[in-house]
Design a protein around this motif. Structure first.
Motif, PDB file in Angstrom:
ATOM      1  N   ALA A  19       0.844  -1.203   0.000  1.00 37.02           N
ATOM      2  CA  ALA A  19       0.000   0.000   0.000  1.00 37.02           C
ATOM      3  C   ALA A  19       0.877   1.250   0.000  1.00 37.02           C
ATOM      4  N   HIS A  20       1.919   1.219   0.809  1.00 37.75           N
ATOM      5  CA  HIS A  20       2.832   2.356   0.920  1.00 37.75           C
ATOM      6  C   HIS A  20       3.487   2.681  -0.420  1.00 37.75           C
ATOM      7  N   GLU A  21       3.991   1.652  -1.069  1.00 40.69           N
ATOM      8  CA  GLU A  21       4.717   1.869  -2.319  1.00 40.69           C
ATOM      9  C   GLU A  21       3.798   2.270  -3.467  1.00 40.69           C
ATOM     10  N   ARG A 134      12.045  11.436  -1.339  1.00 42.05           N
ATOM     11  CA  ARG A 134      10.758  11.861  -0.780  1.00 42.05           C
ATOM     12  C   ARG A 134      10.895  12.191   0.710  1.00 42.05           C
ATOM     13  N   ASN A 135      11.649  11.376   1.442  1.00 42.22           N
ATOM     14  CA  ASN A 135      11.896  11.667   2.856  1.00 42.22           C
ATOM     15  C   ASN A 135      12.635  12.990   3.011  1.00 42.22           C
ATOM     16  N   ALA A 136      13.656  13.199   2.140  1.00 41.69           N
ATOM     17  CA  ALA A 136      14.425  14.447   2.199  1.00 41.69           C
ATOM     18  C   ALA A 136      13.506  15.630   1.910  1.00 41.69           C
ATOM     19  N   ALA A 137      12.606  15.465   0.935  1.00 41.78           N
ATOM     20  CA  ALA A 137      11.671  16.543   0.585  1.00 41.78           C
ATOM     21  C   ALA A 137      10.751  16.845   1.774  1.00 41.78           C
ATOM     22  N   ASP A 138      10.300  15.800   2.465  1.00 40.13           N
ATOM     23  CA  ASP A 138       9.471  16.012   3.665  1.00 40.13           C
ATOM     24  C   ASP A 138      10.267  16.779   4.721  1.00 40.13           C
ATOM     25  N   ALA A 139      11.561  16.410   4.851  1.00 38.47           N
ATOM     26  CA  ALA A 139      12.391  16.988   5.916  1.00 38.47           C
ATOM     27  C   ALA A 139      12.668  18.477   5.685  1.00 38.47           C
ATOM     28  N   VAL A 140      12.781  18.896   4.422  1.00 39.21           N
ATOM     29  CA  VAL A 140      13.126  20.305   4.150  1.00 39.21           C
ATOM     30  C   VAL A 140      11.879  21.176   3.947  1.00 39.21           C
ATOM     31  N   ALA A 164      21.508  13.832   0.579  1.00 41.49           N
ATOM     32  CA  ALA A 164      21.640  14.696   1.759  1.00 41.49           C
ATOM     33  C   ALA A 164      20.629  15.835   1.666  1.00 41.49           C
ATOM     34  N   ASP A 165      20.145  16.270   2.823  1.00 38.35           N
ATOM     35  CA  ASP A 165      19.227  17.410   2.820  1.00 38.35           C
ATOM     36  C   ASP A 165      19.652  18.409   3.881  1.00 38.35           C
ATOM     37  N   ASN A 166      19.105  19.606   3.789  1.00 38.81           N
ATOM     38  CA  ASN A 166      19.448  20.625   4.789  1.00 38.81           C
ATOM     39  C   ASN A 166      18.283  20.862   5.758  1.00 38.81           C
ATOM     40  N   PRO A 168      16.115  19.466   9.367  1.00 37.46           N
ATOM     41  CA  PRO A 168      16.513  19.447  10.793  1.00 37.46           C
ATOM     42  C   PRO A 168      17.340  18.223  11.199  1.00 37.46           C
ATOM     43  N   GLY A 169      17.492  17.250  10.289  1.00 40.10           N
ATOM     44  CA  GLY A 169      18.224  16.023  10.622  1.00 40.10           C
ATOM     45  C   GLY A 169      17.303  15.019  11.294  1.00 40.10           C
ATOM     46  N   ILE A 170      17.853  13.820  11.524  1.00 38.99           N
ATOM     47  CA  ILE A 170      17.046  12.769  12.153  1.00 38.99           C
ATOM     48  C   ILE A 170      16.978  13.056  13.653  1.00 38.99           C
ATOM     49  N   GLU A 171      15.795  12.932  14.224  1.00 44.92           N
ATOM     50  CA  GLU A 171      15.611  13.288  15.637  1.00 44.92           C
ATOM     51  C   GLU A 171      16.595  12.540  16.527  1.00 44.92           C
ATOM     52  N   PHE A 182       7.590   0.268  10.705  1.00 48.78           N
ATOM     53  CA  PHE A 182       6.543   1.056  11.358  1.00 48.78           C
ATOM     54  C   PHE A 182       7.057   2.173  12.261  1.00 48.78           C
ATOM     55  N   PHE A 183       8.380   2.418  12.268  1.00 54.76           N
ATOM     56  CA  PHE A 183       8.849   3.576  13.024  1.00 54.76           C
ATOM     57  C   PHE A 183       8.653   4.827  12.164  1.00 54.76           C
ATOM     58  N   THR A 184       7.863   5.753  12.653  1.00 54.73           N
ATOM     59  CA  THR A 184       7.646   7.003  11.916  1.00 54.73           C
ATOM     60  C   THR A 184       7.433   8.148  12.887  1.00 54.73           C
ATOM     61  N   THR A 185       7.864   9.335  12.489  1.00 56.25           N
ATOM     62  CA  THR A 185       7.592  10.524  13.302  1.00 56.25           C
ATOM     63  C   THR A 185       6.614  11.438  12.567  1.00 56.25           C
ATOM     64  N   LYS A 186       6.082  10.940  11.418  1.00 51.01           N
ATOM     65  CA  LYS A 186       5.168  11.778  10.633  1.00 51.01           C
ATOM     66  C   LYS A 186       3.721  11.417  10.955  1.00 51.01           C
ATOM     67  N   GLY A 189       2.669   9.125   8.367  1.00 52.47           N
ATOM     68  CA  GLY A 189       3.713   8.193   7.924  1.00 52.47           C
ATOM     69  C   GLY A 189       3.350   6.747   8.203  1.00 52.47           C
ATOM     70  N   MET A 190       3.985   5.841   7.464  1.00 53.66           N
ATOM     71  CA  MET A 190       3.765   4.419   7.717  1.00 53.66           C
ATOM     72  C   MET A 190       5.018   3.755   8.262  1.00 53.66           C
ATOM     73  N   GLY A 191       6.141   4.430   8.126  1.00 52.47           N
ATOM     74  CA  GLY A 191       7.381   3.876   8.664  1.00 52.47           C
ATOM     75  C   GLY A 191       7.847   2.628   7.946  1.00 52.47           C
ATOM     76  N   LEU A 192       7.565   2.544   6.654  1.00 54.30           N
ATOM     77  CA  LEU A 192       7.988   1.357   5.900  1.00 54.30           C
ATOM     78  C   LEU A 192       8.993   1.685   4.805  1.00 54.30           C
ATOM     79  N   GLY A 193       9.142   2.970   4.496  1.00 57.35           N
ATOM     80  CA  GLY A 193      10.042   3.355   3.399  1.00 57.35           C
ATOM     81  C   GLY A 193      11.478   2.931   3.644  1.00 57.35           C
ATOM     82  N   LEU A 194      12.007   3.231   4.821  1.00 63.99           N
ATOM     83  CA  LEU A 194      13.414   2.918   5.097  1.00 63.99           C
ATOM     84  C   LEU A 194      13.674   1.426   5.308  1.00 63.99           C
ATOM     85  N   PRO A 195      12.820   0.700   6.111  1.00 65.45           N
ATOM     86  CA  PRO A 195      13.094  -0.738   6.224  1.00 65.45           C
ATOM     87  C   PRO A 195      13.028  -1.462   4.873  1.00 65.45           C
ATOM     88  N   LEU A 196      12.076  -1.071   4.027  1.00 63.75           N
ATOM     89  CA  LEU A 196      11.996  -1.692   2.701  1.00 63.75           C
ATOM     90  C   LEU A 196      13.232  -1.349   1.877  1.00 63.75           C
TER      91      LEU A 196
HETATM   92  P1  ADP Z   1       7.856   7.402   6.861  1.00 59.51           P
HETATM   93  O1  ADP Z   1       8.393   8.325   5.788  1.00 59.51           O
HETATM   94  O2  ADP Z   1       6.510   6.812   6.524  1.00 59.51           O
HETATM   95  O3  ADP Z   1       7.898   7.988   8.238  1.00 59.51           O
HETATM   96  P2  ADP Z   1      10.386   5.942   6.635  1.00 59.51           P
HETATM   97  O4  ADP Z   1      10.712   4.533   7.013  1.00 59.51           O
HETATM   98  O5  ADP Z   1      10.726   6.346   5.245  1.00 59.51           O
HETATM   99  O6  ADP Z   1       8.829   6.105   6.905  1.00 59.51           O
HETATM  100  O7  ADP Z   1      11.100   6.943   7.645  1.00 59.51           O
HETATM  101  C1  ADP Z   1      11.066   6.682   9.052  1.00 59.51           C
HETATM  102  C2  ADP Z   1      11.427   7.920   9.849  1.00 59.51           C
HETATM  103  O8  ADP Z   1      12.809   8.270   9.635  1.00 59.51           O
HETATM  104  C3  ADP Z   1      10.674   9.198   9.477  1.00 59.51           C
HETATM  105  O9  ADP Z   1       9.388   9.252  10.058  1.00 59.51           O
HETATM  106  C4  ADP Z   1      11.615  10.274  10.041  1.00 59.51           C
HETATM  107  O10 ADP Z   1      11.458  10.405  11.437  1.00 59.51           O
HETATM  108  C5  ADP Z   1      12.994   9.665   9.800  1.00 59.51           C
HETATM  109  N1  ADP Z   1      13.611  10.216   8.585  1.00 59.51           N
HETATM  110  C6  ADP Z   1      13.710   9.613   7.379  1.00 59.51           C
HETATM  111  N2  ADP Z   1      14.332  10.408   6.485  1.00 59.51           N
HETATM  112  C7  ADP Z   1      14.634  11.570   7.139  1.00 59.51           C
HETATM  113  C8  ADP Z   1      15.278  12.802   6.759  1.00 59.51           C
HETATM  114  N3  ADP Z   1      15.739  12.989   5.522  1.00 59.51           N
HETATM  115  N4  ADP Z   1      15.414  13.757   7.725  1.00 59.51           N
HETATM  116  C9  ADP Z   1      14.952  13.555   8.972  1.00 59.51           C
HETATM  117  N5  ADP Z   1      14.345  12.416   9.389  1.00 59.51           N
HETATM  118  C10 ADP Z   1      14.178  11.435   8.495  1.00 59.51           C
END
Ligand code: ADP
Length: 228
Positions: A19-21, A134-140, A164-166, A168-171, A182-186, A189-196
């Protein structure tokens, strides 16, 4: 009992992953179809044709993703071929460029001309680049001068591709968890992009890692393979 629970979990995880993809190409097809209808109403054949081309591309991509997922579930090996790295990156970026432009994000691509061919599964590679960008775009999203930098080059015995993006960085405290399913801070979010992404790159005998360096930096490392 436990084995069954495990299987049900794995299935749920896979269904969420699919579903995510698929959400992205389907959203793109919806907006392109709406654009096509508007183009038709105002008699703009050129815009109509562009929208239809985009629809064909996105539908193919959705089909490819489903094919990959099916292969993944069945445990079939990744479809690895030698592909020039610059071509693979350019093609992957073509799928996200419009979105980046629409969000007024600057994109800096540092891709040297002499990059080698690498053994990759092209569709999986595109999915990974797509997820990272897409994650970088969300972050900036809330940055005053949003910038995504994509760098590729040789490194040791292989190649490295950095996104790389400019932002706030990863929490703090989340770095070790971002690759967990399923780890997500959005909020949405579904938290599946990075594990996949990590699993897909591992299946190409590569690795994916993250660190904070101003904003967030993700590094894909891939071997050169025998032919190189
Ligand atoms: P989702 O995008 O659905 O949250 P991901 O697995 O792609 O799922 O990402 C997991 C989490 O990693 C995000 O919710 C965010 O907290 C963190 N993250 C990923 N990419 C970035 C980024 N470029 N900058 C800051 N945090 C990031």
């Amino acid at each position: 009992m436990l084995a069954h629970a495990g299987r049900v979990n794995a299935l749920g995880e896979m269904a969420s992953g699919i579903a995510h993809e698929l959400a992205q190409p389907i959203a793109a097809m919806l907006s392109q179809s709406q654009a096509a209808k508007r183009a038709l109403a105002i008699g703009r054949q050129d815009i109509l044709e562009k929208a239809l081309d985009a629809n064909i591309r996105e539908a193919k991509r959705a089909g490819d993703i489903l094919g990959r997922m099916r292969a993944y579930i069945s445990g079939a090996p990744a479809d690895i071929k030698m592909v020039p790295l610059d071509e693979a990156i350019t093609e992957a970026m073509r799928l996200v460029e419009a979105d980046i432009k629409a969000r007024a994000i600057n994109l800096n691509m540092i891709i040297p001309a002499d990059l080698p061919a690498v053994p990759i599964d092209v569709v999986s590679f595109q999915q990974v680049i797509h997820n990272l960008v897409r994650n970088a775009a969300d972050a900036v999203a809330r940055c005053p001068s949003p910038l995504i930098t994509l760098t590729a080059g040789r490194e040791g015995d292989g190649v490295a591709i950095e996104v790389a993006d400019n932002g706030p960085g990863i929490e703090t405290g989340s770095l070790h968890r971002i690759f967990d399913p399923f780890f997500t801070t959005k909020p949405d979010g579904m938290g599946l992009g990075l594990p996949l992404s990590s699993r897909l790159i591992e299946r190409m005998n590569g690795s994916l890692e993250a660190h904070n360096d101003g904003g967030a930096t993700f590094i894909i490392r891939l071997p050169l393979g025998e032919a190189a």
